[in-house]
Design a protein around this motif. Sequence first.
Motif, short mmCIF file in Angstrom:
data_model
loop_
_atom_site.label_atom_id
_atom_site.label_comp_id
_atom_site.label_asym_id
_atom_site.label_seq_id
_atom_site.Cartn_x
_atom_site.Cartn_y
_atom_site.Cartn_z
N LYS A 177 0.85 -1.20 0.00
CA LYS A 177 0.00 0.00 0.00
C LYS A 177 0.89 1.25 0.00
O LYS A 177 2.04 1.19 0.40
N CYS A 178 0.29 2.36 -0.39
CA CYS A 178 1.03 3.63 -0.39
C CYS A 178 1.62 3.90 1.00
O CYS A 178 2.74 4.38 1.14
N ARG A 179 0.86 3.60 2.03
CA ARG A 179 1.29 3.84 3.40
C ARG A 179 2.58 3.07 3.72
O ARG A 179 3.50 3.60 4.33
N LEU A 195 7.43 -2.13 -8.15
CA LEU A 195 6.21 -2.51 -8.85
C LEU A 195 5.09 -1.51 -8.52
O LEU A 195 4.38 -1.03 -9.41
N HIS A 196 4.99 -1.19 -7.24
CA HIS A 196 3.98 -0.21 -6.81
C HIS A 196 4.22 1.13 -7.51
O HIS A 196 3.29 1.77 -7.98
N LEU A 197 5.50 1.52 -7.57
CA LEU A 197 5.83 2.82 -8.19
C LEU A 197 5.39 2.90 -9.65
O LEU A 197 4.95 3.95 -10.11
N ARG A 244 2.89 1.63 -10.89
CA ARG A 244 1.43 1.69 -11.00
C ARG A 244 0.82 2.90 -10.32
O ARG A 244 -0.37 3.15 -10.47
N CYS A 245 1.61 3.57 -9.47
CA CYS A 245 1.03 4.63 -8.63
C CYS A 245 1.78 5.94 -8.84
O CYS A 245 2.88 6.13 -8.33
N ARG A 246 1.16 6.81 -9.61
CA ARG A 246 1.78 8.11 -9.90
C ARG A 246 1.98 8.93 -8.65
O ARG A 246 2.92 9.70 -8.55
N ASN A 247 1.06 8.78 -7.73
CA ASN A 247 1.10 9.58 -6.51
C ASN A 247 2.36 9.25 -5.71
O ASN A 247 3.08 10.15 -5.26
N CYS A 248 2.62 7.97 -5.54
CA CYS A 248 3.82 7.56 -4.79
C CYS A 248 5.08 7.92 -5.56
O CYS A 248 6.10 8.27 -4.96
N HIS A 249 5.00 7.84 -6.87
CA HIS A 249 6.16 8.20 -7.67
C HIS A 249 6.50 9.67 -7.47
O HIS A 249 7.65 10.04 -7.23
ZN ZN Z 1 1.02 4.52 -3.98
#
Ligand code: ZN
Lengths: 202, 80
Positions: free
Chosen positions: B2-4, B28-30, B32-37
């Motif tokens: 998760k982002c958290r 992998l999360h990065l 898919r997730c622009r916000n975390c990137h």
């Molecule tokens: Zn995220």
Amino acid sequence: MSSATPVDVDEADLLARLRAGEESAFEQVVRTYGGRLLAVTRRIMGSDEDARDVVQDAFLNAFKSLNRFEGNAKLSTWLHRIAVNAALMKLRTRKRKPEQSIDTLLPAYLDDGHHEERFQSWEEPVDKAMERAETRELVRKHIDELPEGYRTVLVLRDIEGLDTEETAKMLGLTVNATKIRLHRARQALRTLLAPHFRSVPS
Amino acid sequence: MKCRELAEFLIDYVSGELPEETRVHFELHLTRCRNCHAYLIQYESTVKAGRIACGEHSDELPADVPEDLVKAVLAARKLI
Ligand SMILES: [Zn+2]
């Protein structure tokens, strides 16, 4: 820190004059290194006034222990270390203000673990933004705003370049606590800087 | 991941200390997730900004040491 660095010629000369007790050598040391020491202690203490007192203590400590200075280190590095120690000592002994919370500066999450906030790329690469004196000033101002227990870790790790173990030792924290504090300090500083580094939709 | 959780691993990720298996999930999360990137980039930029603002050659160094500090140190030295 830089024990492998060769001694500067003028530092060797200066040191000899210090050890001989020449008044002009002491003055030269204060004038040459005082500015840098003020800057680093200011960063740790968060105020000009405290920094001055610390720098004065640091010079006196250094002058008292000149015979313990090893010739293969740099005088500037040695003084720097003494000043950082004097600053940390002063923080430990002065009346502790209750620790400010850093929580409001940390990212918030939704119940499903996603960030509450939408982050976007900052408008300008950081190198470019930091070319402006006003931006550098602003970053320093926000570092000073961090709660003391977080600011000190950030300063020692990210600015002074100490490793986690050294930082932990100097602050009397565990390695793990030091890492957690550094991470939170960086996150909090990011929150403080974000409004100034305007975002562009990616 | 998760982002958290990703946010908690950031410090080890940027210093290259994340164990291989965790790093794979992190990256992998990065993807898919622009916000975390974006958050990762801002986090790294923050560290860099601090370094530049307070670095060795930063402009906060006073050009001259305050005269009263010089005098105070020299006077106090005589009392050592
Ligand atoms: Zn995220």
